[in-house]
Design a protein around this motif. Structure first.
Motif, PDB file in Angstrom:
ATOM      1  N   SER A  54      31.291  -9.460  31.422  1.00 14.54           N
ATOM      2  CA  SER A  54      31.607  -9.870  32.793  1.00 14.54           C
ATOM      3  C   SER A  54      30.374  -9.873  33.691  1.00 14.54           C
ATOM      4  CB  SER A  54      32.677  -8.951  33.377  1.00 14.54           C
ATOM      5  OG  SER A  54      32.172  -7.636  33.456  1.00 14.54           O
ATOM      6  N   ASN A  55      29.226  -9.558  33.113  1.00 17.02           N
ATOM      7  CA  ASN A  55      27.961  -9.641  33.857  1.00 17.02           C
ATOM      8  C   ASN A  55      27.261 -10.982  33.673  1.00 17.02           C
ATOM      9  OD1 ASN A  55      27.694  -8.804  31.108  1.00 17.02           O
ATOM     10  ND2 ASN A  55      25.522  -8.471  31.472  1.00 17.02           N
ATOM     11  N   VAL A  56      27.841 -11.857  32.874  1.00 15.43           N
ATOM     12  CA  VAL A  56      27.143 -13.095  32.492  1.00 15.43           C
ATOM     13  C   VAL A  56      27.619 -14.276  33.343  1.00 15.43           C
ATOM     14  CG1 VAL A  56      26.559 -14.647  30.591  1.00 15.43           C
ATOM     15  CG2 VAL A  56      26.980 -12.214  30.130  1.00 15.43           C
ATOM     16  N   HIS A  57      26.669 -14.936  33.989  1.00 11.24           N
ATOM     17  CA  HIS A  57      26.968 -16.115  34.810  1.00 11.24           C
ATOM     18  C   HIS A  57      26.316 -17.343  34.195  1.00 11.24           C
ATOM     19  CE1 HIS A  57      28.717 -14.071  38.418  1.00 11.24           C
ATOM     20  NE2 HIS A  57      28.276 -13.049  37.705  1.00 11.24           N
ATOM     21  N   TYR A  58      27.034 -18.453  34.275  1.00 11.50           N
ATOM     22  CA  TYR A  58      26.594 -19.678  33.599  1.00 11.50           C
ATOM     23  C   TYR A  58      26.271 -20.791  34.600  1.00 11.50           C
ATOM     24  CZ  TYR A  58      28.599 -17.388  29.497  1.00 11.50           C
ATOM     25  OH  TYR A  58      28.887 -16.490  28.500  1.00 11.50           O
ATOM     26  N   TYR A  59      25.274 -21.552  34.253  1.00 16.51           N
ATOM     27  CA  TYR A  59      24.850 -22.691  35.072  1.00 16.51           C
ATOM     28  C   TYR A  59      24.620 -23.894  34.153  1.00 16.51           C
ATOM     29  CZ  TYR A  59      23.888 -19.015  38.463  1.00 16.51           C
ATOM     30  OH  TYR A  59      24.017 -17.942  39.310  1.00 16.51           O
ATOM     31  N   ASN A  60      24.938 -25.082  34.658  1.00 18.25           N
ATOM     32  CA  ASN A  60      24.477 -26.291  33.954  1.00 18.25           C
ATOM     33  C   ASN A  60      23.201 -26.767  34.636  1.00 18.25           C
ATOM     34  OD1 ASN A  60      26.240 -26.950  36.173  1.00 18.25           O
ATOM     35  ND2 ASN A  60      26.141 -29.106  35.555  1.00 18.25           N
ATOM     36  N   ASN A 120      21.877 -14.472  34.347  1.00 12.96           N
ATOM     37  CA  ASN A 120      22.119 -15.876  34.686  1.00 12.96           C
ATOM     38  C   ASN A 120      21.591 -16.775  33.577  1.00 12.96           C
ATOM     39  OD1 ASN A 120      23.137 -15.121  37.238  1.00 12.96           O
ATOM     40  ND2 ASN A 120      21.092 -15.116  38.127  1.00 12.96           N
ATOM     41  N   LEU A 121      22.509 -17.512  32.949  1.00 10.05           N
ATOM     42  CA  LEU A 121      22.144 -18.395  31.837  1.00 10.05           C
ATOM     43  C   LEU A 121      22.399 -19.846  32.204  1.00 10.05           C
ATOM     44  CD1 LEU A 121      23.979 -16.721  28.777  1.00 10.05           C
ATOM     45  CD2 LEU A 121      21.696 -16.210  29.649  1.00 10.05           C
ATOM     46  N   ALA A 122      21.406 -20.687  32.033  1.00  4.02           N
ATOM     47  CA  ALA A 122      21.640 -22.129  32.129  1.00  4.02           C
ATOM     48  C   ALA A 122      21.679 -22.649  30.709  1.00  4.02           C
ATOM     49  CB  ALA A 122      20.533 -22.809  32.926  1.00  4.02           C
ATOM     50  N   ILE A 123      22.764 -23.352  30.380  1.00  2.00           N
ATOM     51  CA  ILE A 123      22.943 -23.736  28.976  1.00  2.00           C
ATOM     52  C   ILE A 123      23.111 -25.237  28.848  1.00  2.00           C
ATOM     53  CG2 ILE A 123      23.830 -21.480  28.317  1.00  2.00           C
ATOM     54  CD1 ILE A 123      26.627 -22.684  28.316  1.00  2.00           C
ATOM     55  N   THR A 124      22.810 -25.699  27.675  1.00  2.00           N
ATOM     56  CA  THR A 124      22.741 -27.135  27.415  1.00  2.00           C
ATOM     57  C   THR A 124      23.990 -27.663  26.723  1.00  2.00           C
ATOM     58  OG1 THR A 124      21.431 -28.840  26.339  1.00  2.00           O
ATOM     59  CG2 THR A 124      21.620 -26.761  25.161  1.00  2.00           C
ATOM     60  N   GLY A 125      24.325 -28.889  27.039  1.00  2.00           N
ATOM     61  CA  GLY A 125      25.337 -29.600  26.265  1.00  2.00           C
ATOM     62  C   GLY A 125      24.653 -30.343  25.123  1.00  2.00           C
ATOM     63  N   GLY A 126      25.330 -31.361  24.626  1.00  2.00           N
ATOM     64  CA  GLY A 126      24.736 -32.171  23.563  1.00  2.00           C
ATOM     65  C   GLY A 126      25.133 -31.667  22.190  1.00  2.00           C
ATOM     66  N   ASP A 140      36.361 -19.527  35.829  1.00  2.00           N
ATOM     67  CA  ASP A 140      35.545 -20.325  36.751  1.00  2.00           C
ATOM     68  C   ASP A 140      34.661 -19.487  37.653  1.00  2.00           C
ATOM     69  OD1 ASP A 140      36.041 -22.824  35.837  1.00  2.00           O
ATOM     70  OD2 ASP A 140      37.615 -23.296  37.283  1.00  2.00           O
ATOM     71  N   GLU A 141      35.029 -18.240  37.891  1.00  2.00           N
ATOM     72  CA  GLU A 141      34.180 -17.450  38.784  1.00  2.00           C
ATOM     73  C   GLU A 141      32.791 -17.186  38.183  1.00  2.00           C
ATOM     74  OE1 GLU A 141      35.039 -13.117  39.383  1.00  2.00           O
ATOM     75  OE2 GLU A 141      36.637 -13.464  37.902  1.00  2.00           O
ATOM     76  N   PHE A 142      32.659 -17.401  36.878  1.00  2.00           N
ATOM     77  CA  PHE A 142      31.363 -17.183  36.225  1.00  2.00           C
ATOM     78  C   PHE A 142      30.613 -18.494  35.938  1.00  2.00           C
ATOM     79  CE2 PHE A 142      34.039 -13.541  35.025  1.00  2.00           C
ATOM     80  CZ  PHE A 142      33.295 -12.534  35.614  1.00  2.00           C
ATOM     81  N   ILE A 143      31.210 -19.610  36.351  1.00  2.00           N
ATOM     82  CA  ILE A 143      30.602 -20.929  36.101  1.00  2.00           C
ATOM     83  C   ILE A 143      30.135 -21.503  37.438  1.00  2.00           C
ATOM     84  CG2 ILE A 143      30.988 -23.251  35.189  1.00  2.00           C
ATOM     85  CD1 ILE A 143      33.275 -22.033  33.467  1.00  2.00           C
ATOM     86  N   HIS A 144      28.876 -21.850  37.504  1.00  2.00           N
ATOM     87  CA  HIS A 144      28.265 -22.311  38.758  1.00  2.00           C
ATOM     88  C   HIS A 144      27.798 -23.742  38.589  1.00  2.00           C
ATOM     89  CE1 HIS A 144      28.215 -18.105  40.207  1.00  2.00           C
ATOM     90  NE2 HIS A 144      28.015 -17.838  38.934  1.00  2.00           N
ATOM     91  N   PRO A 145      28.697 -24.691  38.842  1.00  2.00           N
ATOM     92  CA  PRO A 145      28.367 -26.090  38.549  1.00  2.00           C
ATOM     93  C   PRO A 145      27.252 -26.643  39.432  1.00  2.00           C
ATOM     94  CG  PRO A 145      30.744 -25.791  38.916  1.00  2.00           C
ATOM     95  CD  PRO A 145      30.059 -24.545  39.381  1.00  2.00           C
ATOM     96  N   LEU A 146      26.422 -27.413  38.807  1.00  2.00           N
ATOM     97  CA  LEU A 146      25.463 -28.278  39.505  1.00  2.00           C
ATOM     98  C   LEU A 146      26.058 -29.681  39.464  1.00  2.00           C
ATOM     99  CD1 LEU A 146      22.611 -29.240  40.534  1.00  2.00           C
ATOM    100  CD2 LEU A 146      21.962 -29.381  38.112  1.00  2.00           C
ATOM    101  N   ASP A 147      26.108 -30.353  40.611  1.00  2.00           N
ATOM    102  CA  ASP A 147      26.610 -31.727  40.596  1.00  2.00           C
ATOM    103  C   ASP A 147      25.940 -32.555  41.690  1.00  2.00           C
ATOM    104  OD1 ASP A 147      27.892 -31.231  43.039  1.00  2.00           O
ATOM    105  OD2 ASP A 147      29.777 -30.710  42.061  1.00  2.00           O
ATOM    106  N   GLN A 148      26.423 -33.771  41.850  1.00  2.00           N
ATOM    107  CA  GLN A 148      25.797 -34.701  42.787  1.00  2.00           C
ATOM    108  C   GLN A 148      25.945 -34.247  44.244  1.00  2.00           C
ATOM    109  OE1 GLN A 148      28.474 -35.117  40.870  1.00  2.00           O
ATOM    110  NE2 GLN A 148      29.877 -36.672  41.676  1.00  2.00           N
ATOM    111  N   HIS A 149      26.856 -33.343  44.504  1.00  2.00           N
ATOM    112  CA  HIS A 149      27.084 -32.918  45.885  1.00  2.00           C
ATOM    113  C   HIS A 149      26.202 -31.735  46.289  1.00  2.00           C
ATOM    114  CE1 HIS A 149      30.371 -35.659  45.689  1.00  2.00           C
ATOM    115  NE2 HIS A 149      30.958 -34.981  44.719  1.00  2.00           N
ATOM    116  N   ASN A 150      25.855 -30.918  45.332  1.00  2.00           N
ATOM    117  CA  ASN A 150      25.134 -29.682  45.704  1.00  2.00           C
ATOM    118  C   ASN A 150      23.718 -29.609  45.136  1.00  2.00           C
ATOM    119  OD1 ASN A 150      25.424 -29.092  43.017  1.00  2.00           O
ATOM    120  ND2 ASN A 150      26.815 -27.360  43.275  1.00  2.00           N
ATOM    121  N   TYR A 151      23.244 -30.672  44.537  1.00  2.00           N
ATOM    122  CA  TYR A 151      21.968 -30.553  43.796  1.00  2.00           C
ATOM    123  C   TYR A 151      20.780 -30.207  44.683  1.00  2.00           C
ATOM    124  CZ  TYR A 151      20.325 -35.196  45.253  1.00  2.00           C
ATOM    125  OH  TYR A 151      19.893 -36.274  45.979  1.00  2.00           O
TER     126      TYR A 151
END
Lengths: 237, 237, 237, 237
Positions: free
Chosen positions: B58-64, B31-37, B95-106
């Motif tokens: 296919s073992n790698v999952h991403y988070y913002n 599980n990787l949380a990665i930065t923008g910018g 998209d199955e490997f991208i786990h968005p954080l947003d205003q609805h689920n924070y």
């Protein structure tokens, strides 16, 4: 954080001992910094007979994380003396596995730990005021490495009982691994029992991080296990 | 802490990419949380072609770890949009490997991360003011979990460029993983380049931990790698 | 097992280098046993310039896992000489980080490795006959530790090219870490490229474990990464 | 390999329980494959009361590694029945944490374990003939994954006591994780007690690896802990 609530102090002691053994049974070198004081007494009573005379624990190295020297420096300091009595002597740990921290070598402590491969486990208690090791409120800062803390009158009064109330033995300073040094350990295992710790436990688990309540910082360690009894958990919802 | 000083931004980017790959090549879920910018741009340019179309990732999952929503919520937020552009789209991450954080689920973010096994790596930059993720000075406290931060005028002005200076898109708040959430990651990889980061790097490495310089806390993480270039290291002795 | 199929030898070399770097960037001591031969040449060409002169790799220690001494013992053996040429010299690795295995110390190799904390990574190739290190068919047994293998005429003929076909240099024996020693490493990284390796790769991945095909054993290591190119994978379904 | 020689079976049981607890106390999911039979009885008697009703063990998942079905398939197989009696029922482990292996799903076992993150620990005994799990001499090969083994008359006679000597219950086959599946676990913990195990322990520690003595292979696992009592160690020098 892993929170474990034991039924009572005896169960807490057993669970803490099992945590330490879980590391000690490894094949490679294991570096443990362990706490003196009354909280871990039951743990060491369980550990000592299991460790005594066992060749398969020759991979385990021990460190103390604070020290209060005698003012005249005419004998070993309070912490190490206590650790010997509680654990090293009954467990028959030979000196080659004991790595004392004291007033003479404290400036090298962080470098030395790093060279030894870092602490695998730091096993510690917490005071009702949120102190841990020698990090009392208004002494060290979150960013401090292993430090010498000057004893003002408040601190001298506080540690007087450790010297059987012999005032002339109370030193002008003590040594402690600082918050930065403690956070560098790979695993923190913190114990607490009794209703007198209930308020600080609630504060640690639900309150803000605050330099005036030193242990609040440790709640941010990514590998922290908190082992408490029901009394210490009695203010948690 | 492991400090790596690269010769320049290009080498820093390559080293950061190698760090991420070191985790991604594992067999188990990562599980990787990665930065923008702008700081990680070079890293993603190296990573994307190596990751694109490779079944062994296919073992790698991403988070913002933060998100600034558009005021009207008529499209995906700034961070995730940017991550798509910089990395997810060129690397063809589905998209199955991208786990968005947003205003609805924070409010569920910390619980969700724990259920997913925790973050193995959080890859982040640092601002000249010591901010990281959305933890700007005077916004979050050291003890905060994933939080909603209200935008005052100062913050609105600051994020305006992220919205191409369209004021009506600037939201009243943003979302960020807080210091407590970030410290829970197993490994922090922080990058910085350029002389404009030289002062903050010197401050992080040699100064006290201070809530007004948020990243000072991260220096206490037991598994932190700091990858900077010579310019960012230019104020170190 | 993690199987990585690269497009070609160049990509395989880059991926192998990234794997090694993933370990080398750690903060603590890392013990790497690395292979000579032609397979890793591309990997070392990528690694050497990245490692040369970098103080942040002072935690990395190197081991060779086999050695063919010169018959007269008038110079360093074939493996270490080759590793110097391929990697240690261009990467400017100083001797304090190189831990040679040779005919004089091989009986201590397993004990020494254990005292050093064990091998974190053993990086090796595989022959078309399934050999690895000096474990050729009909030489060592699965249960062997680091061993001396006597050279019969078949073996002498085989290693003659390593001595530029100078027969008088070919020794009567060579040294190799045995299967038991190799399996003790925490991570095995095996590389193979080209159609001449396609049959053995298919055999390793789909066939039985057989002492006559030595590398079949390594497929049972719980932390094995196999990095091959498309040609070497061409007989896989 | 870590070798631990306990004074007697009781101490061995306590040490084995401590090893398992060392994993179970982790915060993340832990996957344990555990053994039936008589050897672990003391271990489960220690474990069950410590695990029963404890919410902090909700991260622990259990697997069986072999199964002998009843011929009529009119009830749960021998292994799982026994594990329930020895441990799952007294420890009150709910079914959501028990992942049965049986004759219907064995072909998926290796894939399923991988998807679940792999086994952290496989806790097993060893027979005087060197068998472990259902890997008896002349049944499975070193390279086998989870397999169905056909029962010849010898095997039927051998397992008859497990069916209270009711011949019509004895099945024509049984299921076992094979050597390849067992070696894939991250940590193997093997126990043995009593003089009747002294010869096989000596054989495992000092003899060659041989498919006819199946457990010799497991001695090559890079993370193996062998916990035995003095009687089982009595043939070691």
């Amino acid at each position: 954080m892993k929170l474990i609530i034991a039924n009572d102090e005896k169960e807490m002691s057993a669970i803490a001992a099992q945590h330490l053994l879980g590391y000690m049974y490894k094949e490679e070198r294991v570096n443990l910094a362990i706490t003196g004081g009354t909280s871990p007494k039951g743990t060491y009573e369980i550990l000592a007979p299991q460790v005594k005379g066992k060749p398969y624990f020759s991979n385990v190295h021990y460190y103390n994380f604070d020290e209060i020297p005698y003012k005249k420096e005419d004998r070993e300091g309070v912490t190490l003396s206590e650790l010997r009595k509680l654990y090293f002597t009954p467990a028959e740990i030979s000196d080659e596995f004991i790595h004392p921290l004291d007033q003479h070598n404290y400036l090298d402590q962080d470098k030395r730990l790093k060279e030894d491969g870092g602490l695998d486990v730091l096993f510690l208690g917490v005071g009702a005021d949120g102190h841990y090791c020698g990090n009392l409120p208004q002494t060290t800062k979150f960013g401090d490495l292993t430090s010498r803390v000057e004893n003002d009158d408040r601190l001298k009064a506080r540690i007087l009982p450790e010297f059987n109330n012999v005032e002339e033995d109370v030193p002008d300073y003590y040594i402690t691994m600082g918050p930065r040094s403690v956070m560098a350990a790979k695993h923190l295992i913190m114990i607490a029992t009794g209703t007198k710790k209930a308020a600080i436990i609630e504060r640690l688990l639900n309150g803000p991080v605050d330099e005036n309540v030193p242990a609040t910082l440790l709640m941010l360690h990514p590998n922290l296990t908190l082992i408490i009894d029901k009394d210490a958990a009695s203010q948690l919802k």
